[in-house]
Design a protein around this motif. Structure first.
Motif, PDB file in Angstrom:
ATOM      1  N   UNK A 101      30.372  40.717  40.624  1.00  0.00           N
ATOM      2  CA  UNK A 101      31.387  40.016  41.411  1.00  0.00           C
ATOM      3  C   UNK A 101      32.771  40.236  40.805  1.00  0.00           C
ATOM      4  N   UNK A 102      32.852  40.190  39.474  1.00  0.00           N
ATOM      5  CA  UNK A 102      34.134  40.392  38.806  1.00  0.00           C
ATOM      6  C   UNK A 102      34.663  41.792  39.075  1.00  0.00           C
ATOM      7  N   UNK A 103      33.772  42.790  39.081  1.00  0.00           N
ATOM      8  CA  UNK A 103      34.208  44.163  39.354  1.00  0.00           C
ATOM      9  C   UNK A 103      34.750  44.269  40.780  1.00  0.00           C
ATOM     10  N   UNK A 104      34.062  43.622  41.727  1.00  0.00           N
ATOM     11  CA  UNK A 104      34.536  43.638  43.117  1.00  0.00           C
ATOM     12  C   UNK A 104      35.890  42.937  43.224  1.00  0.00           C
ATOM     13  N   UNK A 105      36.004  41.806  42.561  1.00  0.00           N
ATOM     14  CA  UNK A 105      37.266  41.066  42.599  1.00  0.00           C
ATOM     15  C   UNK A 105      38.384  41.847  41.909  1.00  0.00           C
ATOM     16  N   UNK A 107      38.662  45.109  41.774  1.00  0.00           N
ATOM     17  CA  UNK A 107      39.080  46.168  42.694  1.00  0.00           C
ATOM     18  C   UNK A 107      39.964  45.594  43.803  1.00  0.00           C
ATOM     19  N   UNK A 108      39.586  44.439  44.336  1.00  0.00           N
ATOM     20  CA  UNK A 108      40.393  43.800  45.381  1.00  0.00           C
ATOM     21  C   UNK A 108      41.754  43.395  44.821  1.00  0.00           C
ATOM     22  N   UNK A 109      41.756  42.878  43.600  1.00  0.00           N
ATOM     23  CA  UNK A 109      43.007  42.471  42.949  1.00  0.00           C
ATOM     24  C   UNK A 109      43.925  43.673  42.755  1.00  0.00           C
ATOM     25  N   UNK A 110      43.364  44.795  42.320  1.00  0.00           N
ATOM     26  CA  UNK A 110      44.168  45.997  42.121  1.00  0.00           C
ATOM     27  C   UNK A 110      44.744  46.498  43.440  1.00  0.00           C
TER      28      UNK A 110
END
Length: 147
Positions: A101-105, A107-110
């Protein structure tokens, strides 16, 4: 001889018979003691904690009938280890899910940060007087003749 309720190594509370002169070790006072287990007298030591005001009983490894407490302690320890390993397995799987989930977030944050930077660049260009350019090239109308 004095009697005290003590916390044994196997997690049970039993009545211990305390005798002899106490010795001091850190925050504990220690007496020779014995408890009854399965109709037999198990010898060991009674430890009194000044911090917690609790009595503990530890068997004397070379003492009489120490194997009875040791067997119970071994079973209890194995069961406790098994429970902690199961809990650890669940926690590790939850950690993996949270990392995904952190990796997905991340990527979305970037992606959001890239959009913010692009918007700031456009604002800076407009404030400096540079004309706003469209993202796609100009298209000629069908009514205009090109030469």
């Amino acid at each position: 001889m004095e009697k005290q309720m003590v916390q044994c190594e196997d997690g049970r509370r039993r009545q211990a018979r305390i005798h002899g002169e106490p010795k001091q070790e850190g925050d504990f006072r220690i007496w020779k003691a014995g408890v009854r287990l399965k109709g037999k007298h198990v010898s060991g030591e009674a430890w009194y904690s000044y911090k917690t005001k609790t009595w503990y009983f530890l068997t004397d490894p070379g003492g009489r009938h120490a194997h009875l407490m040791e067997r119970l302690n071994t079973q209890l320890r194995a069961e406790t280890i098994r429970k902690f390993k199961a809990e650890l397995k669940v926690l590790e799987s939850r950690r993996v899910i949270e990392q995904k989930k952190m990796a997905e977030h991340r990527a979305a944050k970037e992606a959001i940060e890239a959009e913010i930077d692009a918007a700031r660049d456009k604002i800076a260009k407009l404030e400096s007087g540079v004309p706003l350019e469209s993202d796609k090239p100009l298209e000629y109308s069908r009514h205009v003749k090109r030469q």
